[in-house]
Design an enzyme around this catalytic site. Structure first.
Site, PDB file in Angstrom:
ATOM      1  N   CYS A 199      21.576   1.070  37.461  1.00 24.02           N
ATOM      2  CA  CYS A 199      20.552   0.657  38.523  1.00 24.02           C
ATOM      3  C   CYS A 199      20.936  -0.918  38.872  1.00 24.02           C
ATOM      4  O   CYS A 199      21.357  -1.707  38.021  1.00 24.02           O
ATOM      5  CB  CYS A 199      19.253   0.409  37.396  1.00 24.02           C
ATOM      6  SG  CYS A 199      17.889  -0.602  38.192  1.00 24.02           S
ATOM      7  N   CYS A 235      16.101   4.788  38.653  1.00 23.31           N
ATOM      8  CA  CYS A 235      16.230   4.224  37.190  1.00 23.31           C
ATOM      9  C   CYS A 235      15.446   4.937  36.319  1.00 23.31           C
ATOM     10  O   CYS A 235      14.124   5.128  36.567  1.00 23.31           O
ATOM     11  CB  CYS A 235      16.171   2.872  37.344  1.00 23.31           C
ATOM     12  SG  CYS A 235      16.216   1.775  35.790  1.00 23.31           S
ATOM     13  N   CYS A 263      13.221   1.298  35.034  1.00 17.06           N
ATOM     14  CA  CYS A 263      12.404   0.481  36.026  1.00 17.06           C
ATOM     15  C   CYS A 263      11.657   1.156  37.070  1.00 17.06           C
ATOM     16  O   CYS A 263      11.078   0.620  37.748  1.00 17.06           O
ATOM     17  CB  CYS A 263      13.000  -0.912  36.297  1.00 17.06           C
ATOM     18  SG  CYS A 263      14.283  -0.684  37.480  1.00 17.06           S
ATOM     19  N   CYS A 276      36.712  11.135  43.517  1.00 17.37           N
ATOM     20  CA  CYS A 276      38.185  11.227  43.913  1.00 17.37           C
ATOM     21  C   CYS A 276      38.190  10.872  45.299  1.00 17.37           C
ATOM     22  O   CYS A 276      39.280  10.610  45.691  1.00 17.37           O
ATOM     23  CB  CYS A 276      38.249  12.653  43.540  1.00 17.37           C
ATOM     24  SG  CYS A 276      37.446  13.956  44.541  1.00 17.37           S
ATOM     25  N   HIS A 312      39.155  18.394  45.893  1.00 13.42           N
ATOM     26  CA  HIS A 312      39.829  17.191  45.190  1.00 13.42           C
ATOM     27  C   HIS A 312      40.875  16.497  46.372  1.00 13.42           C
ATOM     28  O   HIS A 312      40.910  17.124  47.410  1.00 13.42           O
ATOM     29  CB  HIS A 312      40.711  17.654  44.043  1.00 13.42           C
ATOM     30  CG  HIS A 312      41.201  16.651  43.317  1.00 13.42           C
ATOM     31  ND1 HIS A 312      40.164  15.666  42.897  1.00 13.42           N
ATOM     32  CD2 HIS A 312      42.533  16.254  42.843  1.00 13.42           C
ATOM     33  CE1 HIS A 312      41.011  14.726  42.242  1.00 13.42           C
ATOM     34  NE2 HIS A 312      42.250  15.109  42.028  1.00 13.42           N
ATOM     35  N   ASP A 370      48.126  11.222  41.503  1.00 15.49           N
ATOM     36  CA  ASP A 370      46.758  11.384  41.338  1.00 15.49           C
ATOM     37  C   ASP A 370      46.006   9.908  40.960  1.00 15.49           C
ATOM     38  O   ASP A 370      46.169   9.719  39.511  1.00 15.49           O
ATOM     39  CB  ASP A 370      46.345  12.584  40.586  1.00 15.49           C
ATOM     40  CG  ASP A 370      44.855  12.697  40.770  1.00 15.49           C
ATOM     41  OD1 ASP A 370      43.991  11.837  40.637  1.00 15.49           O
ATOM     42  OD2 ASP A 370      44.403  14.049  40.848  1.00 15.49           O
TER      43      ASP A 370
END
Length: 745
Positions: free
Chosen positions: A223, A255, A258, A281, A308, A325
């Site tokens: 949040c 959230c 809140c 990624c 990916h 990677d």
């Protein structure tokens, strides 16, 4: 017709070769009888097949299994290298063939193994052929879908060439810190004077490791108001300030505390990602590829159609493209996704400023299976699409640059074809996905195993002479403590002052380390004891210097990498000495023994183990004298071993050894073990020490074991670890450090 007959020596075997200069007749006969070899030939190899000298090389290939691009051919008398057809005309009929890598020959297969291997290759080729035939019926003739996946990235990768973006990336990197780590990593392999190519390669790897630590993976953002967890609320429209940086998609989260909403724009501009340093990624690979280009590496963004993204860089050191990677901090392991993550790959496309490439074959050893999943377009259509896009990107390139790029393309295609049919390294265990939360990874079936390790641990050289020098250098310091009647408390105080000076040196620029000691020279005890630290300064490649203005400082002398390698060792050694002094009950003339004084430590030997964790848990990490490293055996909980062989095979009588627990996971600590020695190449072993039910109460705890059994001097020492502290909760064993002490050196 047959032109000449040659006798070729290769690996102690003689081969008779009839060189047919009539348009490669013998080669065509060989290929007709062995159609499986056709799959090994790239397009460029077909184009040059009828070159006379390459005909000769393919004939050698048929006899020796050494591929043409791996051959070195020498005349027997004189020993000159043969590289053209005209060379053949000027030499005798006796030749010598070696592999370009000078590798030892592979063991020959017996008839049953050969038949099995040949049948397996035939089966794979048949499967590929069937997959290609099926593709003609199921693949779409509409290329629009494929192009729509690829073309957006063509413009995206051009952002990596923007100097403003590159400068923003460079400014965010602690360049000197990474340069130092790169040089230290090379020094640990014994390379204290690396070439620029070696330095550049090592820096790239450190950049990868730094990026992994500095970028944040986002499952669901915290949040923005109170920092608590949030729940996905779907997508929302992007704001102008978000689309400015390419965020056409914006996720929204609520959230749990809140109830306020938090936006998560999926930025595509890598300059913005340098600022936010967060994402998944797509953001990781996008931003990391910019970093690679910013430091001058030829780089590509790799798009995997099974969801990916990662990076490739051309390594001058390796002479080829290297997989990196950033999400996993894993490099040069292209089979990570197929073998580790269990991905069912189809299209893996590389995108760069100079073209678009199908590199799928680099990432699979199951090409026939991958082919069956490539149903978006036919292979000819795919090739045509990529060629057209590549030609567009290269429009306006100078002819000389085009020649260089096209030559590299040919070389890459050859390398990919060779790797496609190479044998998989069964000793290498590749991990499942580690980025992202566990539930998400499980939903994608990408969990796999949890380690990158090798059960075929190579023999490694211990670069640790500096560790022994540091341990020995404390001897005059301790003797001076007693000679000057320094109390235990005063000794601890002096060591504390020394540590603060060394920490100041550690935080100063590594190429020009210096630290003033004027403030501590007011301490009369330290001033009087300072000369006893000369050996320690020498072991650290440091010296005491008095400037023209009278100021006294400690500064580096010689190769600064030696100091960088040694400083972590001496800082840990001081902590250990302070710990032992505080525990010492016989402080005085009788204290000059282990564990306080560590003399005659063996160094510069070689080590091999039953297995090791890559890249940080390798076997030599147990002998580098630092707390930050460890040897980790992924399957060692129920039993494993590590063997140390002395430098120059010199024989020593061991009097003691020390083991240190590692940084974490006490369940992996060794509990039962046997230490053995051998002086006959390991044909027989004598037990030097045996321990059971040993427990390390703390992390980084050193335990000293004296060897009381009578034994002959040995040059090979073996630890057989039999069990760990908690074998029910782990498969691993780990050791922080191992130190062996001889009666004399």
């Amino acid at each position: 017709m047959v032109g000449r007959r040659f006798q070729v020596l290769h690996n102690d075997s003689n081969f008779d070769l009839e060189y047919d200069t009539d348009d490669g007749f013998e080669v065509r006969i060989f290929l007709s009888k062995n159609p499986s070899f056709l799959s090994l030939l790239s397009q460029s190899q077909f184009q040059f097949l009828h070159s006379l000298f390459q005909v000769f090389q393919f004939q050698l290939y048929s006899l020796t299994s050494v591929p043409p691009d791996q051959q070195k051919i020498y005349g027997a008398e004189p020993d000159t290298q043969i590289s053209t057809d005209s060379d053949l005309a000027t030499i005798s009929d006796k030749l010598r063939l070696v592999s370009i890598d000078d590798e030892p020959p592979k063991p020959e297969l017996d008839s049953a193994q050969f038949l099995q291997s040949d049948e397996e290759l035939a089966r794979l080729l048949q499967a590929e052929e069937e997959a290609l035939m099926l593709q003609q019926y199921v693949a779409s003739e509409n290329t629009q879908e494929f192009e729509s996946r690829v073309r957006p990235y063509v413009s995206q990768v051009l952002m990596y060439e923007d100097e403003i973006r590159q400068e923003a990336a460079r400014k965010s990197v602690p360049v000197e810190e990474l340069e130092e780590k790169a040089l230290v990593s090379l020094a640990k392999e014994g390379n204290f004077n690396p070439s620029k190519i070696e330095r550049d390669h090592a820096f790239l790897l450190q950049l990868l490791f730094w990026f992994k630590q500095s970028f944040r993976w986002v499952n669901a953002p915290s949040c923005r108001d109170c920092g608590n967890e949030t729940i996905d609320q779907g997508m929302t429209a992007p704001l102008p300030s978000e689309t400015l940086y390419g965020a056409s998609r914006v996720e929204q989260y609520r959230c749990t505390v809140c109830s306020r909403l938090t936006r998560f724009p999926r930025y595509k501009d890598p300059k913005k990602l340098v600022e936010t340093r967060e994402g998944r990624c797509g953001e990781w690979a996008n931003c990391f590829t910019l970093y690679c280009r910013a430091f001058g590496y030829e780089s590509r963004l790799i798009l995997d159609f099974t969801d990916h993204v990662w990076t490739e860089c051309y390594s001058q050191f390796l002479g080829r493209w290297m997989h990196l990677d950033p999400c996993e901090a894993i490099y040069d392991r292209p089979l990570l996704y197929e073998k580790g993550w269990n991905k069912k790959l189809n299209y893996v496309i590389a995108l760069a400023k100079d073209g678009v490439y199908d590199v799928t074959k680099r990432y699979t050893r199951k090409w026939h299976e991958v082919l069956s999943r490539r149903t978006m377009v036919t292979e000819p259509s795919l090739s045509s699409i990529l060629t057209n896009i590549t030609n567009e990107t290269r429009r306006g390139f100078a002819p000389q640059l085009l020649s260089i790029i096209e030559a590299r393309d040919i070389e890459e295609n050859q390398q990919i074809e060779r790797s496609l049919h190479s044998e998989d390294d069964e000793s290498l265990s590749l991990p499942g996905r580690r980025s992202g939360n566990e539930q998400w990874r499980k939903s994608r079936a990408e969990i796999g195993s949890d380690n990158l390790s090798s059960s075929a641990c190579p023999v490694r050289l211990c670069v640790d002479e500096h560790v022994t020098k540091i341990y020995n250098a404390f001897c005059p310091v301790l003797h001076q403590f007693i000679a000057e009647e320094v109390t235990k408390a005063e000794a601890v105080e002096v060591l504390g002052i020394t540590k603060r000076i060394l920490l100041d040196l550690s935080s100063s620029p590594f190429k020009s380390r210096r630290a003033s000691i004027d403030s501590v020279l007011s301490n009369p005890k330290f001033q009087k004891l300072l000369p006893s630290f000369d050996d320690l300064l020498d072991a650290l490649s440091l010296e005491k210097k008095v400037n023209t203005d009278g100021r006294v400082e400690i500064c580096s002398v010689g190769n600064p990498v030696v100091t960088s390698l040694a400083l972590p060792v001496v800082l840990d050694a001081i902590d250990d000495m302070v710990h032992n002094l505080n525990k010492c009950e016989n402080y005085g003339k009788n204290m000059f023994t282990l564990p306080l004084l560590k003399l005659n430590r063996l160094h510069s030997g070689s080590v091999v183990a039953s297995a090791e964790e890559l890249p940080l848990g390798i076997a030599t990490s147990a002998f580098d004298g630092t707390q930050i490293s460890k040897w980790e055996e992924p399957n060692g909980a129920k039993g494993c071993w590590i063997v140390y062989r002395t430098f120059d095979d010199k024989k020593y009588e061991l009097v003691a050894y020390e083991l240190m627990s590692a940084n974490d996971a006490p369940e992996r600590d060794p509990m039962d073990w046997i230490l053995e020695g051998s002086n006959d190449e390991g044909n027989s072993w004598q037990v030097l020490d045996k321990q059971t039910s040993q427990f390390f109460k703390d992390r980084f705890q050193r335990r000293t074991y004296m060897i009381n059994s009578a034994h002959s001097p040995s040059n090979i020492f073996r630890f057989r670890f039999l069990a760990v502290k908690d074998i029910q909760s782990t498969s691993r064993l780990q050791v922080g450090s191992i130190d062996l002490y001889a009666r004399t050196l």
